[in-house]
Motif scaffolding. Sequence first.
Motif, PDB file in Angstrom:
ATOM      1  N   THR A  11       0.829  -1.199   0.000  1.00 39.54           N
ATOM      2  CA  THR A  11       0.000   0.000   0.000  1.00 39.54           C
ATOM      3  C   THR A  11       0.869   1.257   0.000  1.00 39.54           C
ATOM      4  OG1 THR A  11      -1.697  -1.182   1.250  1.00 39.54           O
ATOM      5  CG2 THR A  11      -1.834   1.219   1.209  1.00 39.54           C
ATOM      6  N   ALA A  12       0.547   2.218  -0.858  1.00 38.02           N
ATOM      7  CA  ALA A  12       1.313   3.464  -0.921  1.00 38.02           C
ATOM      8  C   ALA A  12       1.165   4.242   0.385  1.00 38.02           C
ATOM      9  CB  ALA A  12       0.840   4.299  -2.092  1.00 38.02           C
ATOM     10  N   TYR A  13       2.258   4.889   0.774  1.00 39.26           N
ATOM     11  CA  TYR A  13       2.249   5.666   2.019  1.00 39.26           C
ATOM     12  C   TYR A  13       1.355   6.890   1.878  1.00 39.26           C
ATOM     13  CZ  TYR A  13       3.924   8.922   5.588  1.00 39.26           C
ATOM     14  OH  TYR A  13       3.996   9.818   6.625  1.00 39.26           O
ATOM     15  N   GLN A  14       0.474   7.093   2.856  1.00 39.91           N
ATOM     16  CA  GLN A  14      -0.414   8.259   2.866  1.00 39.91           C
ATOM     17  C   GLN A  14      -0.333   8.933   4.238  1.00 39.91           C
ATOM     18  OE1 GLN A  14      -4.254   6.384   1.758  1.00 39.91           O
ATOM     19  NE2 GLN A  14      -4.186   7.688  -0.048  1.00 39.91           N
ATOM     20  N   PRO A  15       0.287  10.114   4.320  1.00 41.20           N
ATOM     21  CA  PRO A  15       0.353  10.793   5.622  1.00 41.20           C
ATOM     22  C   PRO A  15      -1.027  11.198   6.140  1.00 41.20           C
ATOM     23  CG  PRO A  15       1.154  12.214   3.865  1.00 41.20           C
ATOM     24  CD  PRO A  15       0.987  10.856   3.266  1.00 41.20           C
ATOM     25  N   LYS A  16      -1.991  11.370   5.194  1.00 42.22           N
ATOM     26  CA  LYS A  16      -3.374  11.656   5.590  1.00 42.22           C
ATOM     27  C   LYS A  16      -4.248  10.524   5.053  1.00 42.22           C
ATOM     28  CE  LYS A  16      -2.869  16.696   5.637  1.00 42.22           C
ATOM     29  NZ  LYS A  16      -3.380  17.987   5.091  1.00 42.22           N
ATOM     30  N   PRO A  17      -4.351   9.446   5.803  1.00 44.22           N
ATOM     31  CA  PRO A  17      -5.052   8.260   5.286  1.00 44.22           C
ATOM     32  C   PRO A  17      -6.542   8.503   5.092  1.00 44.22           C
ATOM     33  CG  PRO A  17      -4.585   8.016   7.628  1.00 44.22           C
ATOM     34  CD  PRO A  17      -3.869   9.249   7.178  1.00 44.22           C
ATOM     35  N   ASP A  18      -7.099   7.869   4.079  1.00 50.14           N
ATOM     36  CA  ASP A  18      -8.539   7.903   3.862  1.00 50.14           C
ATOM     37  C   ASP A  18      -9.199   6.910   4.812  1.00 50.14           C
ATOM     38  OD1 ASP A  18      -8.549   9.784   1.787  1.00 50.14           O
ATOM     39  OD2 ASP A  18      -8.033   8.245   0.316  1.00 50.14           O
ATOM     40  N   VAL A  19     -10.115   7.415   5.641  1.00 53.52           N
ATOM     41  CA  VAL A  19     -10.804   6.563   6.610  1.00 53.52           C
ATOM     42  C   VAL A  19     -12.272   6.488   6.208  1.00 53.52           C
ATOM     43  CG1 VAL A  19     -11.316   6.166   9.042  1.00 53.52           C
ATOM     44  CG2 VAL A  19      -9.212   7.371   8.391  1.00 53.52           C
TER      45      VAL A  19
ATOM     46  N   VAL B 107       0.641   5.073  10.115  1.00 51.51           N
ATOM     47  CA  VAL B 107       1.353   6.217   9.535  1.00 51.51           C
ATOM     48  C   VAL B 107       2.579   6.540  10.382  1.00 51.51           C
ATOM     49  CG1 VAL B 107       1.219   8.671   8.960  1.00 51.51           C
ATOM     50  CG2 VAL B 107      -0.734   7.179   8.497  1.00 51.51           C
ATOM     51  N   ALA B 108       2.390   6.570  11.697  1.00 48.45           N
ATOM     52  CA  ALA B 108       3.530   6.803  12.593  1.00 48.45           C
ATOM     53  C   ALA B 108       4.583   5.719  12.410  1.00 48.45           C
ATOM     54  CB  ALA B 108       3.055   6.850  14.041  1.00 48.45           C
ATOM     55  N   ARG B 109       4.154   4.477  12.389  1.00 45.59           N
ATOM     56  CA  ARG B 109       5.083   3.352  12.292  1.00 45.59           C
ATOM     57  C   ARG B 109       5.852   3.351  10.973  1.00 45.59           C
ATOM     58  NH1 ARG B 109       4.997  -1.683  15.542  1.00 45.59           N
ATOM     59  NH2 ARG B 109       7.071  -0.758  15.573  1.00 45.59           N
ATOM     60  N   ALA B 110       5.192   3.773   9.901  1.00 42.69           N
ATOM     61  CA  ALA B 110       5.848   3.785   8.586  1.00 42.69           C
ATOM     62  C   ALA B 110       7.040   4.739   8.544  1.00 42.69           C
ATOM     63  CB  ALA B 110       4.834   4.172   7.512  1.00 42.69           C
ATOM     64  N   ASN B 111       7.074   5.708   9.454  1.00 36.44           N
ATOM     65  CA  ASN B 111       8.155   6.702   9.463  1.00 36.44           C
ATOM     66  C   ASN B 111       9.326   6.315  10.364  1.00 36.44           C
ATOM     67  OD1 ASN B 111       7.343   9.269   7.855  1.00 36.44           O
ATOM     68  ND2 ASN B 111       5.472   8.667   8.925  1.00 36.44           N
ATOM     69  N   GLU B 112       9.182   5.249  11.134  1.00 40.48           N
ATOM     70  CA  GLU B 112      10.253   4.853  12.053  1.00 40.48           C
ATOM     71  C   GLU B 112      11.577   4.550  11.334  1.00 40.48           C
ATOM     72  OE1 GLU B 112       7.105   2.804  15.201  1.00 40.48           O
ATOM     73  OE2 GLU B 112       8.524   1.554  14.080  1.00 40.48           O
ATOM     74  N   PRO B 113      11.582   3.757  10.241  1.00 38.89           N
ATOM     75  CA  PRO B 113      12.869   3.486   9.575  1.00 38.89           C
ATOM     76  C   PRO B 113      13.549   4.744   9.035  1.00 38.89           C
ATOM     77  CG  PRO B 113      11.197   1.900   8.880  1.00 38.89           C
ATOM     78  CD  PRO B 113      10.473   2.969   9.640  1.00 38.89           C
TER      79      PRO B 113
ATOM     80  N   ALA C 153       8.795  -1.059  21.284  1.00 41.62           N
ATOM     81  CA  ALA C 153       8.144  -2.036  20.412  1.00 41.62           C
ATOM     82  C   ALA C 153       6.908  -2.623  21.072  1.00 41.62           C
ATOM     83  CB  ALA C 153       9.134  -3.146  20.051  1.00 41.62           C
ATOM     84  N   ALA C 154       7.019  -2.907  22.363  1.00 46.10           N
ATOM     85  CA  ALA C 154       5.881  -3.479  23.092  1.00 46.10           C
ATOM     86  C   ALA C 154       4.746  -2.471  23.229  1.00 46.10           C
ATOM     87  CB  ALA C 154       6.329  -3.954  24.469  1.00 46.10           C
ATOM     88  N   GLU C 155       5.092  -1.221  23.488  1.00 46.17           N
ATOM     89  CA  GLU C 155       4.057  -0.195  23.706  1.00 46.17           C
ATOM     90  C   GLU C 155       3.314   0.137  22.414  1.00 46.17           C
ATOM     91  OE1 GLU C 155       1.896   3.052  25.659  1.00 46.17           O
ATOM     92  OE2 GLU C 155       2.402   0.938  25.872  1.00 46.17           O
ATOM     93  N   ILE C 156       4.011   0.334  21.332  1.00 45.82           N
ATOM     94  CA  ILE C 156       3.338   0.706  20.090  1.00 45.82           C
ATOM     95  C   ILE C 156       2.518  -0.469  19.560  1.00 45.82           C
ATOM     96  CG2 ILE C 156       5.176   0.087  18.450  1.00 45.82           C
ATOM     97  CD1 ILE C 156       3.233   3.398  18.367  1.00 45.82           C
ATOM     98  N   ALA C 157       3.012  -1.682  19.758  1.00 42.80           N
ATOM     99  CA  ALA C 157       2.237  -2.858  19.344  1.00 42.80           C
ATOM    100  C   ALA C 157       0.982  -3.001  20.195  1.00 42.80           C
ATOM    101  CB  ALA C 157       3.098  -4.119  19.467  1.00 42.80           C
ATOM    102  N   ALA C 158       1.089  -2.693  21.484  1.00 43.88           N
ATOM    103  CA  ALA C 158      -0.077  -2.778  22.369  1.00 43.88           C
ATOM    104  C   ALA C 158      -1.149  -1.775  21.966  1.00 43.88           C
ATOM    105  CB  ALA C 158       0.352  -2.540  23.817  1.00 43.88           C
TER     106      ALA C 158
ATOM    107  N   LEU D  75      10.398  12.451  10.762  1.00 43.79           N
ATOM    108  CA  LEU D  75      10.047  12.755  12.156  1.00 43.79           C
ATOM    109  C   LEU D  75       8.816  13.655  12.214  1.00 43.79           C
ATOM    110  CD1 LEU D  75      10.579  12.622  15.177  1.00 43.79           C
ATOM    111  CD2 LEU D  75      12.217  14.510  14.907  1.00 43.79           C
ATOM    112  N   HIS D  76       8.737  14.607  11.292  1.00 40.80           N
ATOM    113  CA  HIS D  76       7.571  15.503  11.255  1.00 40.80           C
ATOM    114  C   HIS D  76       6.287  14.701  11.082  1.00 40.80           C
ATOM    115  CE1 HIS D  76       4.994  18.886  10.274  1.00 40.80           C
ATOM    116  NE2 HIS D  76       4.655  18.273   9.155  1.00 40.80           N
ATOM    117  N   ASP D  77       6.263  13.795  10.100  1.00 42.39           N
ATOM    118  CA  ASP D  77       5.055  13.007   9.844  1.00 42.39           C
ATOM    119  C   ASP D  77       4.738  12.071  11.013  1.00 42.39           C
ATOM    120  OD1 ASP D  77       4.857  14.274   7.428  1.00 42.39           O
ATOM    121  OD2 ASP D  77       5.123  12.485   6.190  1.00 42.39           O
ATOM    122  N   TYR D  78       5.771  11.532  11.627  1.00 45.30           N
ATOM    123  CA  TYR D  78       5.581  10.672  12.802  1.00 45.30           C
ATOM    124  C   TYR D  78       4.884  11.449  13.920  1.00 45.30           C
ATOM    125  CZ  TYR D  78       6.975   7.780  16.854  1.00 45.30           C
ATOM    126  OH  TYR D  78       6.985   7.023  18.009  1.00 45.30           O
TER     127      TYR D  78
END
Length: 323
Positions: free
Chosen positions: A2-10, A32-38, A145-150, A49-52
Amino acid sequence: MTAYQPKPDVPLLPDMPAFDAASAIIAAHLPVARANEPGIIADHDSEFLHDYRVALRKIRSVLSLFKGVYSPEQVADLKARLSALMSVTGLLRDLDVYLIERPRYVQMVPDSLRPGVGLLFNHFARERHGAHDALCRHLQSETYAAEIAALQDLFANPRERLSRGDEADHPARDYARQLIRKRYRKVRKIARAIDADTADAEIHQLRIQCKKLRYLMEFFAPLFGKAEMKRLIKALKKLQDNLGDFNDSVVQQEALSSVTGRLTDTDHDGQLEIARSIGALTTVLHQRQDAERARVMQTFAAFDAPKTRAGFKALLEPQIGSD
């Protein structure tokens, strides 16, 4: 993929419960936050970092703005957890903003003070290196990792894992109108009272209310027709840009005044040169602050024009039977 979308369609439906709408919005922004971690860890670009941060801020805004959808205890717990995640990122983002603006800062002062500005930004670059290392350790830790997964697990099964509030079953579109109407009225009330003597804190409050209004409009756009909502958001953004420039001038003055106490990595002569440059930068920023204050009334008048008021009225007070 799936293409990255900083403003996802919900996908939202007018009659779906507000609880389901809020949970869907949050569930869409966590990836969206997770996609910016790498990108943050690799340090490719400051926009990662801004998008995160924006994604986490929007999630926290849902918790704050969608009052009554979740139980008070649930909201307090989630807001505390989101704030803890955000707090680790603040220093690096502040330093990124400074370093991006380096050419503009250099141009603000006369030639005789520019060496001091150079020393100041060398200090910022060294601070940034340490801040980036600290954030990388955080993002790569087992605790993170545990907190964001939770959090993702909570919103993958919200009906089973989250506590509902009194407004949980309120139909989404009716609930959206109620929230947007309340925030729109606050924006107009504060803005119409602003004059040359208005305190900085009041203008700051207007900026916050505009940001909350924009978030609500973006979240609920699928329920009202994106074309009309896009036009209203565009009108609001012009006011936000002005308020953002005003706020930047205020915040940067405060931040610069705190730098001198952190110059332990700079010799005495360098510290004096930096201090002189900071004095000059602060003077220019204060002048810009005054100029932006004068523009606030003009930009609000444009936002409060009849066409925009009519657009909000159509959005918030539909004809009987239009739903």
